[in-house]
Design a protein around this motif. Structure first.
Motif, PDB file in Angstrom:
ATOM      1  N   GLU A   1       0.807  -1.221   0.000  1.00 44.13           N
ATOM      2  CA  GLU A   1       0.000   0.000   0.000  1.00 44.13           C
ATOM      3  C   GLU A   1       0.842   1.272   0.000  1.00 44.13           C
ATOM      4  O   GLU A   1       0.318   2.376  -0.153  1.00 44.13           O
ATOM      5  N   ARG A   2       2.155   1.112   0.213  1.00 44.67           N
ATOM      6  CA  ARG A   2       3.095   2.257   0.228  1.00 44.67           C
ATOM      7  C   ARG A   2       2.659   3.329   1.235  1.00 44.67           C
ATOM      8  O   ARG A   2       2.636   4.509   0.941  1.00 44.67           O
ATOM      9  N   TYR A   3       2.362   2.851   2.432  1.00 44.20           N
ATOM     10  CA  TYR A   3       1.922   3.801   3.465  1.00 44.20           C
ATOM     11  C   TYR A   3       2.222   3.195   4.836  1.00 44.20           C
ATOM     12  O   TYR A   3       1.888   2.038   5.100  1.00 44.20           O
ATOM     13  N   PHE A   4       2.861   4.006   5.676  1.00 47.82           N
ATOM     14  CA  PHE A   4       3.124   3.562   7.046  1.00 47.82           C
ATOM     15  C   PHE A   4       2.529   4.606   7.978  1.00 47.82           C
ATOM     16  O   PHE A   4       1.322   4.630   8.198  1.00 47.82           O
ATOM     17  N   LEU A   5       3.331   5.505   8.512  1.00 48.96           N
ATOM     18  CA  LEU A   5       2.778   6.645   9.242  1.00 48.96           C
ATOM     19  C   LEU A   5       2.288   7.702   8.259  1.00 48.96           C
ATOM     20  O   LEU A   5       1.417   8.500   8.581  1.00 48.96           O
ATOM     21  N   TYR A   6       2.897   7.746   7.121  1.00 39.41           N
ATOM     22  CA  TYR A   6       2.407   8.503   5.971  1.00 39.41           C
ATOM     23  C   TYR A   6       3.004   7.842   4.733  1.00 39.41           C
ATOM     24  O   TYR A   6       3.624   6.784   4.817  1.00 39.41           O
ATOM     25  N   LYS A   7       2.851   8.457   3.573  1.00 44.42           N
ATOM     26  CA  LYS A   7       3.205   7.801   2.314  1.00 44.42           C
ATOM     27  C   LYS A   7       4.681   7.422   2.264  1.00 44.42           C
ATOM     28  O   LYS A   7       5.555   8.191   2.646  1.00 44.42           O
ATOM     29  N   LEU A   8       4.936   6.182   1.777  1.00 36.86           N
ATOM     30  CA  LEU A   8       6.304   5.694   1.597  1.00 36.86           C
ATOM     31  C   LEU A   8       6.743   5.928   0.154  1.00 36.86           C
ATOM     32  O   LEU A   8       5.956   5.712  -0.777  1.00 36.86           O
ATOM     33  N   ASN A   9       7.985   6.345  -0.026  1.00 35.34           N
ATOM     34  CA  ASN A   9       8.489   6.435  -1.402  1.00 35.34           C
ATOM     35  C   ASN A   9       8.851   5.030  -1.901  1.00 35.34           C
ATOM     36  O   ASN A   9       8.796   4.045  -1.151  1.00 35.34           O
ATOM     37  N   LEU A  10       9.219   4.928  -3.172  1.00 32.63           N
ATOM     38  CA  LEU A  10       9.477   3.621  -3.775  1.00 32.63           C
ATOM     39  C   LEU A  10      10.616   2.884  -3.080  1.00 32.63           C
ATOM     40  O   LEU A  10      10.561   1.661  -2.886  1.00 32.63           O
TER      41      LEU A  10
END
Length: 657
Positions: free
Chosen positions: A597-606
């Protein structure tokens, strides 16, 4: 208002039927207006169920071959009465030619019963009458397979027959001495290595009993119990309806066994709820289809293929269920993780508490329906009785327990309906088992399975990883557009031996091909379960399929890992090590879901997403060093996100976790 609700329910039922018929050939049944035909179908179906229930307690009164032949005759009669020959054929009448085909389904069993001793005495030397009866049965099974499962499986079986007859002219490792039709007819009809092979043997014992058990459970209101419990437990959480879908669908899927039917049955309820709170229609359909497919991986019942696995390997079913439980739970944890992260990322709420059932009230009203499940678990895992005996007594217990409350109590009509539903549902499984018997029988006769295993190992250069990769692709391709049971049997016959040759335990190899044969239902371009969900959600079938594929990501990783790390299957593992494996595997799957989902506390980069995925996979791989590296990746990304959020003032979403 009640009339409006009734009209809505009627429209939903009609929509369900349309979607089922479009994507599931097994659902294209006749519906008769003629009372005589309705009664006839009920009598045949109930007689079939009662015969198998009685023989579960007493044992078959006839030899094994004749018992299996009787099972197939029942099935063929019901097929030619219930299933029209084409999509466009009328479904409100029974044409004369199908009456004829139904009647022709009887002589082959009578012939075996009357001449059984002579057949055994002849010892594999068929006479003209044997060949005629065998040929008749082969034709009937092919036509039944075409009507019920679609064209793919019968065409594959036909190719194997042609291979058996003309394979002596092929070059290389796939050549064999060649067989004429009399030899093949004898193999298919007069032995337990063809139509009446292990798949039909399992269908005529374990599978039909568990399908009848499922029919009684659903008739008593178990489906409503699962839905209400899931709503009460997770409905108010972020993305609550999607979590309800995953949990309720998983439980029902384990009992029901058909990914497509389960998708449509529960999706009719869960998909609108997911869309209502803000999930995109493609994602909503993907959640339902990926959860439905996983039901066949989930003990204690695991659909039906697990019974065939146990019989094929000569391993107790209870052992199969025990080793399958952790990978199945990890699969569902992966879906739940992505569902939760997506809800957090998109700021989706749950269902208001006032609209949800109270868990205490749910358990008071229908909680007693869980007792048959607990009884089955006790019989299988503690009492140690046979699967057949456990299933038969669990059906009796289900009837008794359902009588504890008026709302779940079954009357005679309900029990007759359950017996009829059980037989009708068994038809689709048994026809697939009979048709796939041609493939299994010829693979055994010609040595095709061993030769193919040698070819796969040769292509893989004796590299276990490459062989696993090729096997995965082969399983998905072979399983496309095919019911899960024949998909498993075919892949177990053709692909699993290659893994065994490289030192993988047989049960691990079979579980590996089992997973990927099932995942064909959500793998584009022929993702039938995902396409069925898209039919309900109004989404794009292909995009729904790709979303389902991503949701099932943990399911694609875990089988590779349990080949390398058998402790994931809890095989010969000490208690302390088992606890450690469960913890690291859980964290690993959570990391894979976050990376998807490319999201942890906020968006994760690639880069961080890739690192999170690598860390998750390494947590599933055995070894202290891999665990340390994974933990370091997780802590580093978490620390960077905390620091960056603090500097940039990103809204605090950590409470969602």
């Amino acid at each position: 208002m009640n009339q409006e609700n009734a009209r809505t329910d009627e429209q939903l039922d009609q929509n369900q039927e349309e979607v089922l018929e479009k994507y599931d050939t097994e659902s294209r049944l006749r519906s008769f207006n003629n009372r005589f035909l309705v009664i006839l179908v009920t009598v045949i179906a109930v007689s079939m169920s009662l015969y198998h229930l009685i023989t579960a307690f007493t044992g078959p009164p006839v030899p094994t071959l004749v018992h299996r032949a009787l099972h197939v005759s029942f099935i063929l009669i019901l097929v030619f009465i219930l299933f029209p020959p084409t999509k466009k054929a009328r479904r409100d009448r029974l044409p004369f030619y199908d009456i004829g085909l139904a009647l022709l389904s009887i002589p082959s069993t009578i012939y075996l019963f009357v001449n059984y001793e002579d057949i055994v005495t002849r010892g594999g030397l068929p006479i003209t009458e044997d060949i005629i009866m065998g040929t008749l049965l082969v034709i009937l099974v092919f036509e039944a397979g075409r009507r019920v499962t679609g064209a793919a499986l019968p065409i594959l079986a036909l190719l194997f027959i042609l291979y058996a007859m003309f394979g002596q002219d092929l070059p290389g490792i796939f050549t064999h001495r060649g067989y004429d039709w009399s030899q093949l007819a004898e193999q298919f009809y007069m032995t337990t290595e063809g139509i009446f092979g292990t798949p039909v043997g399992v269908s005529s014992t374990y599978i039909i009993l568990f399908i009848i058990f499922g029919a009684f459970l659903l008739k008593s209101g178990m489906g409503q119990l699962f839905n209400d419990l899931a709503l009460a437990i997770t409905g108010k959480q972020k993305g609550g309806p999607a979590k309800v879908s995953v949990i309720a669908t998983g439980f029902l899927g384990s009992i029901q066994g058909s990914a497509i039917a389960n998708t449509v049955t529960t999706g009719n309820f869960t998909i609108p709820l997911m869309k209502k709170i803000g999930y995109h229609r493609n994602f909503a359909g993907a959640v339902e289809s990926s959860a439905s497919v996983g039901g066949q991986l989930l003990p204690p019942i695991m659909g039906a293929a697990a019974f065939i696995m146990a019989e094929t390997l000569g391993v107790p079913y209870a052992e199969i269920a025990l080793i399958a439980i952790l990978p199945a739970l990890l699969y569902y944890l992966g879906i739940l993780t992505q569902v939760h992260v997506r809800a957090t990322k998109d700021n989706l709420s749950g269902i208001p508490r006032a609209e949800l059932p109270n868990i205490i009230d749910v358990l008071k009203e229908r909680g007693h329906l869980l007792l048959p499940i607990f009884f089955l678990i006790y019989m299988l895992f503690i009492a140690g009785v046979t699967v057949i005996y456990a299933a038969a007594w669990t059906i009796v217990v289900t009837v008794v327990v359902s009588a504890f409350r008026k709302s779940t109590r079954m009357n005679i009509r309900d029990m007759i309906d359950a017996l009829e539903t059980g037989a009708r549902t068994t038809v689709t499984v048994a026809v697939a088992c009979a048709t796939v018997g041609f493939i299994v029988g010829i693979s055994s006769l010609t040595g095709f399975g061993i030769n193919l295993a040698n070819a796969i190992v040769a292509i893989g250069g004796e590299s276990l990883f490459l062989t696993l990769l090729f096997t995965m692709v082969a399983c998905i391709v072979l399983g496309m557009g095919m019911p899960s049971i024949p998909a498993y049997i075919i892949t177990a016959t053709m692909a699993a031996p290659a893994l065994v040759q490289l030192g993988v335990q047989p049960v691990v190899a079979h579980l590996f091909v089992f997973y990927f044969g099932i995942f064909a239902n959500i793998t584009p371009p022929v993702a039938l379960a995902a396409f069925a969900a898209a039919g309900l959600s109004g989404g794009s079938p292909m995009r729904t399929g790709f979303h389902a594929l991503k949701l099932a990501l943990a399911g694609f990783v875990v089988p590779f890992m349990f080949v390398y790390n058998e402790s994931l299957l809890l095989i010969d593992t000490a208690l302390l090590n088992s606890i450690l494996v469960i913890i690291t595997a859980t964290v690993g799957v959570l990391m894979i879901g976050i990376a998807a989902e490319r999201y942890f506390l906020y968006k994760l980069n690639l880069l961080f997403s890739a690192l999170m995925a690598v860390g998750g996979i390494m947590f599933l791989y055995p070894g202290v060093m891999s665990d340390v590296i994974s933990l370091a990746i997780l802590v580093a990304i978490l620390a960077i996100q905390f620091i960056t959020r603090k500097r940039q003032g990103t809204p605090d979403l950590s409470t969602a976790y």
